[in-house]
Design a protein around this motif. Structure first.
Motif, PDB file in Angstrom:
ATOM      1  N   ASN A  91       0.643  -1.187   0.051  1.00 17.44           N
ATOM      2  CA  ASN A  91       0.113  -0.026   0.073  1.00 17.44           C
ATOM      3  C   ASN A  91       0.772   1.334  -0.270  1.00 17.44           C
ATOM      4  O   ASN A  91       2.093   1.201   0.276  1.00 17.44           O
ATOM      5  N   ARG A  92       0.156   2.379  -0.179  1.00 13.20           N
ATOM      6  CA  ARG A  92       0.913   3.700  -0.297  1.00 13.20           C
ATOM      7  C   ARG A  92       0.427   4.724   0.453  1.00 13.20           C
ATOM      8  O   ARG A  92       0.564   5.969   0.149  1.00 13.20           O
ATOM      9  N   THR A 118       4.768   0.035  -6.281  1.00 15.36           N
ATOM     10  CA  THR A 118       3.857  -0.906  -6.212  1.00 15.36           C
ATOM     11  C   THR A 118       4.379  -2.211  -7.033  1.00 15.36           C
ATOM     12  O   THR A 118       3.980  -3.443  -6.678  1.00 15.36           O
ATOM     13  N   PRO A 329      -3.847   1.632  -5.777  1.00 17.57           N
ATOM     14  CA  PRO A 329      -3.025   1.757  -4.610  1.00 17.57           C
ATOM     15  C   PRO A 329      -2.643   3.190  -4.256  1.00 17.57           C
ATOM     16  O   PRO A 329      -2.330   3.526  -3.187  1.00 17.57           O
ATOM     17  N   VAL A 333      -7.915   5.114  -3.953  1.00 17.86           N
ATOM     18  CA  VAL A 333      -8.395   4.065  -3.415  1.00 17.86           C
ATOM     19  C   VAL A 333      -9.890   3.796  -3.119  1.00 17.86           C
ATOM     20  O   VAL A 333     -10.507   2.945  -2.670  1.00 17.86           O
TER      21      VAL A 333
END
Ligand SMILES: [Zn+2]
Length: 415
Positions: A91-92, A118, A329, A333
């Motif tokens: 996830n970011r 990612t 991501p 989202v």
């Protein structure tokens, strides 16, 4: 719950059919009457298709058919999310914090974040882990009434990595109740381990695309046509090859700068050009002339603090307009298609009717599924959702808070 081959849902407050648009095969100039709303309605399903519908009590000869009482709920065609990126690992959230602190998408990418971060996490994930993550995400779309999902690869980047993601998407399609339209987004970014951009594009074009076609792994190809990623000229060989192979074209276009991607989409006869914040009037006119669907992704504007697309430009040009989530991501989202529709209404300038058509009938057109999805008319797939809302007006005003009480795909309970 599986149901019998034939049944009737009755006591529906409003049945949204989209019948006038389907009858005229029209995707533009959408007004409230075009939604084909039947009040106090019933809907008959047979063998996974819509068999009939009407107002009031179903005719007497239908008395022997099992009934489901909608209890005055509204019935929508199954929502269609025509742009999302559901297969990735990691996830970011850290990047979101950087955005809040004022960093731009481009600054984060230049520091090694963005798509490349990612890609690293996705390449390191096992195939079973990726399948499980994707299935979990598709379930979340279903909870919002989405019965058809366009799903892009693009976080593998490279021959074997992309083939693996596309295979997982095809496998996910077998194990989810939704219909999945798969897109090979091989030109999402130049991966960190590529020898050069040109060599990467050549390999994708000459090796990956024929393999994708041979194995039947994708319906579409896509590219991130954006300054700093790929120019229209970079994509020429790639999209020409895709067309030769009989694969459809979708394009990420003009999100940050006008790179001429909208006009290029028209040239390549793309089914859709998506994002379009910076598209010129000329680009929009070219899209309209070629019948390219403009897909608005307002969740990305909200989440990434970038401008919203101006729908008026595309309406004036005569482009069909769809709305999707762009679930991914990094830049968005959002997996709530109803909220995406309301954002498009409020910030891009769609009417409630246009927004509803944008996540059903026009979205189906962008996936070339308008012969069986996006409307509830006899012969179409019985994909629909029941919402405890009194009207279509309540839906667009609801900000995506209400989840459907039941979702059906091809006449079977999907949720
Ligand atoms: Zn995207």
């Amino acid at each position: 719950m599986q149901v019998s081959h034939s049944f009737i849902i009755d006591n529906i407050s409003e049945l949204i059919t989209m019948a006038p648009l389907q009858k005229e095969q029209r995707f533009t100039r959408i007004v409230a009457d075009d939604l084909g709303i039947i009040k106090d309605a019933w809907l008959e399903i047979a063998d996974g298709k819509v068999a009939a519908c009407g107002s009031g009590q179903p005719p007497g000869q239908k008395l022997g058919i099992p009934r489901i009482d909608a209890a005055r709920q509204i019935v929508f065609p199954g929502f269609i999310d025509a742009h999302c990126h559901p297969i990735f690992a990691g996830n970011r959230a850290g990047e979101f914090a950087q955005k809040l602190a004022g960093k731009t998408y481009q600054q984060i990418a230049a520091a090694g974040g963005g798509i490349q971060s990612t890609v690293r996490a996705t390449r390191n994930a096992s195939t079973s882990e990726l399948l499980e993550l994707t299935q979990t995400r598709l379930q979340r779309f279903l909870r919002h009434g989405v019965t058809t999902v366009e799903a892009k690869s693009g976080y593998g980047l490279g021959l074997d990595h992309e083939l693996r993601l596309l295979q997982v998407l095809r496998d996910a399609a077998q194990s989810t109740p939704q219909e999945i339209s798969v897109t090979c987004l091989a030109l999402h970014a130049v991966p960190f381990d590529a020898a050069s951009k040109d060599q990467f594009i050549d390999q994708i074009t000459n090796e990956l695309l024929p393999e994708v076609k041979r194995k039947g792994l994708a319906d579409w190809v896509d590219a991130f046509v954006e300054t700093g990623y790929f120019t229209p000229a970079d994509c020429d060989k790639y999209f020409t090859k895709a067309k030769d192979l009989g694969l459809g074209i979708r394009i990420h276009a003009d999100e940050f700068l006008d790179s001429g991607a909208a006009a290029a989409a028209a040239n390549w006869q793309a089914a859709s050009a998506d994002h379009l914040q910076m598209t010129s009037d000329e680009g929009a006119a070219a899209m309209a002339a070629a019948g390219v669907v403009a897909i608005l992704l307002p969740g990305t504007s909200l989440y990434s603090k970038i401008p919203y697309t101006n729908a008026a430009r595309f309406k004036a040009a005569g482009c069909p307009i769809a709305v999707a989530t762009d679930f991914n991501p990094g830049s968005c989202v959002l997996d709530n298609i109803s909220l995406a529709a309301t954002l498009a209404a409020v910030h891009c300038g769609l009417s409630g009717s246009e927004a509803l058509a944008a996540v059903t009938w026009v979205a189906a057109r962008s996936l070339r599924l308008e012969h069986r999805k996006g409307a509830l008319v006899p012969g179409f797939d019985a994909d629909f959702s029941l919402f405890a809302l009194g009207s279509a007006d309540e839906w667009i005003a609801d900000l995506g808070r209400t989840l459907p009480s039941a979702v059906y795909r091809r006449g079977n309970r999907a949720d």
